[in-house]
Design an enzyme around this catalytic site. Structure first.
Site, short mmCIF file in Angstrom:
data_model
loop_
_atom_site.label_atom_id
_atom_site.label_comp_id
_atom_site.label_asym_id
_atom_site.label_seq_id
_atom_site.Cartn_x
_atom_site.Cartn_y
_atom_site.Cartn_z
N GLY A 68 0.87 -1.16 -0.05
CA GLY A 68 -0.06 0.02 0.05
C GLY A 68 0.97 1.31 -0.10
O GLY A 68 2.02 1.19 0.30
N CYS B 178 5.52 -6.11 1.59
CA CYS B 178 5.79 -4.69 1.53
C CYS B 178 5.20 -3.67 2.70
O CYS B 178 5.69 -4.15 3.67
CB CYS B 178 5.33 -4.00 -0.01
SG CYS B 178 6.41 -2.40 -0.28
N TYR B 179 4.15 -3.11 2.40
CA TYR B 179 3.66 -2.21 3.59
C TYR B 179 3.03 -3.16 4.87
O TYR B 179 3.14 -2.98 5.74
CB TYR B 179 2.26 -1.47 3.20
CG TYR B 179 1.71 -0.85 4.32
CD1 TYR B 179 2.03 0.50 4.58
CD2 TYR B 179 0.40 -1.06 4.64
CE1 TYR B 179 1.47 1.07 5.65
CE2 TYR B 179 -0.31 -0.55 5.53
CZ TYR B 179 0.06 0.69 6.10
OH TYR B 179 -0.57 1.20 6.95
N HIS C 26 7.54 -7.58 -3.84
CA HIS C 26 6.35 -8.00 -4.16
C HIS C 26 6.37 -9.39 -5.01
O HIS C 26 6.94 -9.13 -6.22
CB HIS C 26 5.63 -6.80 -5.12
CG HIS C 26 5.22 -5.63 -4.43
ND1 HIS C 26 3.57 -5.51 -3.81
CD2 HIS C 26 5.70 -4.36 -3.81
CE1 HIS C 26 3.87 -4.25 -3.26
NE2 HIS C 26 5.08 -3.80 -3.33
N GLU D 112 4.00 -11.10 -6.09
CA GLU D 112 3.04 -11.41 -7.02
C GLU D 112 3.17 -10.68 -8.41
O GLU D 112 2.38 -11.38 -9.40
CB GLU D 112 1.66 -10.81 -6.52
CG GLU D 112 1.81 -9.37 -6.36
CD GLU D 112 2.22 -8.66 -4.78
OE1 GLU D 112 2.08 -7.67 -4.49
OE2 GLU D 112 2.89 -9.61 -4.15
N GLY E 116 -22.67 -11.63 -26.32
CA GLY E 116 -21.94 -12.35 -27.38
C GLY E 116 -20.29 -12.52 -26.73
O GLY E 116 -19.42 -13.22 -27.19
N GLY E 117 -20.14 -11.88 -25.77
CA GLY E 117 -18.77 -12.06 -25.03
C GLY E 117 -18.51 -13.16 -24.11
O GLY E 117 -19.70 -13.95 -24.00
N VAL E 118 -17.54 -13.47 -23.71
CA VAL E 118 -17.39 -14.77 -22.91
C VAL E 118 -18.15 -14.81 -21.54
O VAL E 118 -18.82 -15.62 -21.22
CB VAL E 118 -16.00 -15.12 -22.58
CG1 VAL E 118 -15.85 -16.33 -21.73
CG2 VAL E 118 -15.19 -15.23 -24.03
N ASP E 119 -18.04 -13.49 -20.91
CA ASP E 119 -18.71 -13.50 -19.78
C ASP E 119 -20.14 -13.80 -19.71
O ASP E 119 -20.78 -14.55 -19.00
CB ASP E 119 -18.18 -12.12 -18.75
CG ASP E 119 -17.01 -11.84 -18.86
OD1 ASP E 119 -16.05 -12.65 -18.80
OD2 ASP E 119 -16.55 -10.68 -18.86
N SER E 120 -20.98 -12.90 -20.54
CA SER E 120 -22.18 -13.42 -20.47
C SER E 120 -22.86 -14.42 -20.92
O SER E 120 -23.56 -15.23 -20.69
CB SER E 120 -23.00 -11.93 -21.04
OG SER E 120 -22.57 -12.02 -22.63
N SER E 121 -21.94 -14.90 -21.83
CA SER E 121 -22.24 -16.28 -22.49
C SER E 121 -21.81 -17.35 -21.66
O SER E 121 -22.84 -18.27 -21.48
CB SER E 121 -21.29 -16.50 -23.65
OG SER E 121 -21.57 -15.55 -24.84
N LYS F 267 -11.17 -13.61 -14.88
CA LYS F 267 -11.49 -13.81 -16.52
C LYS F 267 -10.78 -15.18 -16.73
O LYS F 267 -11.68 -15.85 -17.50
CB LYS F 267 -10.97 -12.62 -17.22
CG LYS F 267 -11.23 -12.63 -18.53
CD LYS F 267 -12.54 -12.21 -19.02
CE LYS F 267 -12.66 -11.99 -20.56
NZ LYS F 267 -13.94 -11.16 -20.60
#
Length: 522
Positions: free
Chosen positions: A60, A87-88, A178, A180, A233-238, A378
């Site tokens: 942070g 870190c923080y 970090h 990550e 038509g995108g992956v998420d809503s499909s 995602k």
């Protein structure tokens, strides 16, 4: 109740780091269920209810020496679970447990650094230091000056004498860097060691999530409830639609608003897949002329987004009434959206782009939300899509913006320019697929520029449109690098576009990274 209730859970306490989401991604990659919560929310009561099996304290921008510095409740360290401070987070741990933190004053480190081992082996660092040192990514001003009782030093860097500290008996660990970020190459191994020490079994799988999510949807909707889903038509809503359909069958109706701003053949592909393979009730709202007419004369990018968003709401609302008294609205909300809605600093949440078209519907229409993907990133949505049997070609599609091709046409959007862009984009994507590059690229598309160029075609003068090719690689879309096409590929692609798309006589290549640019042009 969260679908995670039957899994061991790891808590990430967010102190405002720009890369906190990456912590969660690294942990999810290890099949560990984790949640990010801002420090203000983490009270004694919250800890008791959440019952984490381990805790990570994020980095942070604050200093523990400032009045009112962000802090977790001290009771955190009495839970008897492993804690990793980054870190923080390391400085918070030292500050609360009896150590000393001092201002930077010449000991700050930003960027690449190298740490070397100190007092002896540490289980957290298993697999490190095979070459005598490890590259890490530092970003700190303050530093630990004196360790808290029970802690020892296990790695140092030139400007961080306490780069890795630990109290192995209590399983408390602190790192000044970090792990990550990708600039710490063996950071994933450090997280793997931490979750192993905490006793996680790696039971967070998409198969388990699928079964739990279906049960949750059925419980929320009930035996007679009906759901409408705005299908983009995108992956998420499909993926959300297919998952909900498995749960409640034909009590789900999807509304696909075809705004005329899709890529070549895309609307037919989406409609065909859902009607032929999934037999999901689907309303295909063909509204292209209405959207294109509304965009006539509009050149400001934000006005384009708002116009498209407003029309989407109007069209969706009108067609949703035909769904037969739905009580629920399904959205493909993902976990990053949830994280960004709560600021670790207590400030306003991140503004949702004005083309985020379904967000305003529930309050206006009186519908309850069904958001089955809100715990997923995602890449996890793609994995769930594969588990649900969506075609690989569909699950692996490049991201596509809500406003569609409208924001890939700087300046006014017209039917003529849309058709030029569709044809050029189709050639570009076909070239990428022919050369076996599609899966190596995060996102690729063509931009039709608001300029014309003099050219020579045959023996005559031409004065036609100019387009730009854009292709980037990325892990999460937050940063991106240009994909390094060969000159042969670019030359071949430019030749095809000019030969096959009458109206374009010049092709350029956008080599801007993100930052300073964005992936899309508008």
């Amino acid at each position: 109740m969260s679908t995670s209730a039957s899994h061991d859970r790891l808590l990430v306490i967010d102190f405002g780091s720009q890369v906190t989401q990456l912590i969660a991604r690294r942990l999810r990659e290890l099949r560990v269920y984790c949640e990010i919560h801002p420090y203000q929310k983490v009270t004694d009561a919250f800890l008791a209810a959440f019952a984490p099996k381990a805790v990570v304290l994020s980095g942070g921008p604050a200093s523990v020496l400032d009045r009112g510095a962000p802090m977790p409740p001290p009771s955190l360290f009495a839970l008897g679970v492993p804690v990793l401070g980054i870190c923080y987070g390391q400085q918070v741990m030292m500050h609360l447990l009896g150590g000393t933190v001092e201002r930077g004053d010449g000991t700050a480190e930003f960027g690449r650094a190298y740490v070397t081992p100190a007092d002896g082996p540490l289980d957290l660092l298993e697999g490190w230091f095979e070459d005598g040192r490890e590259q890490v990514w530092m970003s700190h001003g303050d530093h630990v000056a004196r360790l808290a009782p029970g802690f020892g030093v296990y790695a140092t860097s030139p400007n961080a004498p306490f780069a890795v500290v630990a109290d192995p008996a209590r399983r408390f660990y602190g790192v000044q860097f970090h792990p990550e970020v990708h600039h710490t190459p063996r950071g994933a191994r450090l997280y793997e060691n931490f979750v192993r020490l905490a006793g996680f079994t790696g039971d967070w799988t998409m198969g388990a999530f699928r079964d739990e999510a279906i049960a949750k949807i059925r419980a929320q909707v009930g035996p007679e409830g009906r759901v409408i889903c705005g299908l983009s038509g995108g992956v998420d809503s499909s993926v959300a639609a297919v998952l909900i359909h498995e749960a409640i069958g034909d009590r789900l109706t999807c509304v696909f608003v075809d705004h005329g701003l899709m890529r070549q053949g895309e609307a037919a592909e989406v409609v065909g897949m859902f009607r032929e393979h999934y037999n999901i009730p689907l309303i295909h709202a063909e509204e292209g002329p209405r959207f294109v007419a509304a965009l006539r004369g509009v050149t400001d990018p934000e006005e384009k987004r708002k116009t498209i968003g407003r029309l989407f709401v109007e069209v969706f609302e009108a067609h949703a009434r035909a769904a037969g008294g739905a009580q629920f609205l399904a959205q493909g909300t993902l976990y990053p959206d949830v994280i960004e809605s709560v600021s670790a600093s207590g400030g306003p949440s991140v503004t949702i782009k004005s083309h985020h078209n379904v967000g305003g519907l529930p309050e206006k229409m009186g519908l309850k939300l069904v958001e089955p993907l809100r715990e997923l990133f995602k890449d996890e949505v793609r994995a769930l899509g594969r588990a649900l049997g969506l075609p690989a070609s569909f699950v692996g599609r490049h991201p596509f913006p809500g406003p569609g091709l409208a924001i890939r046409i700087p300046g006014e959007v017209t039917a003529e320019r849309l058709e030029l862009l569709r044809r050029a984009d189709a050639v570009f994507i076909d070239q990428i697929r022919r050369h076996g590059l599609y899966d190596a690229i995060w996102q690729a598309f063509v931009v039709l520029l608001p300029v014309r160029s003099v050219g020579v075609m045959g023996d005559g003068r031409s004065y036609d449109h100019v387009c730009a090719l854009r292709a980037v690689t990325s892990v999460d879309g937050m940063t991106a690098d240009v994909y390094p096409f060969s000159h042969d590929f670019l030359s071949e692609t430019a030749t095809r576009i000019i030969n096959e798309v009458r109206g374009i006589n010049r092709v350029t290549w956008d080599i801007t990274s993100k930052p300073p640019g964005t992936i899309e042009w508008e």
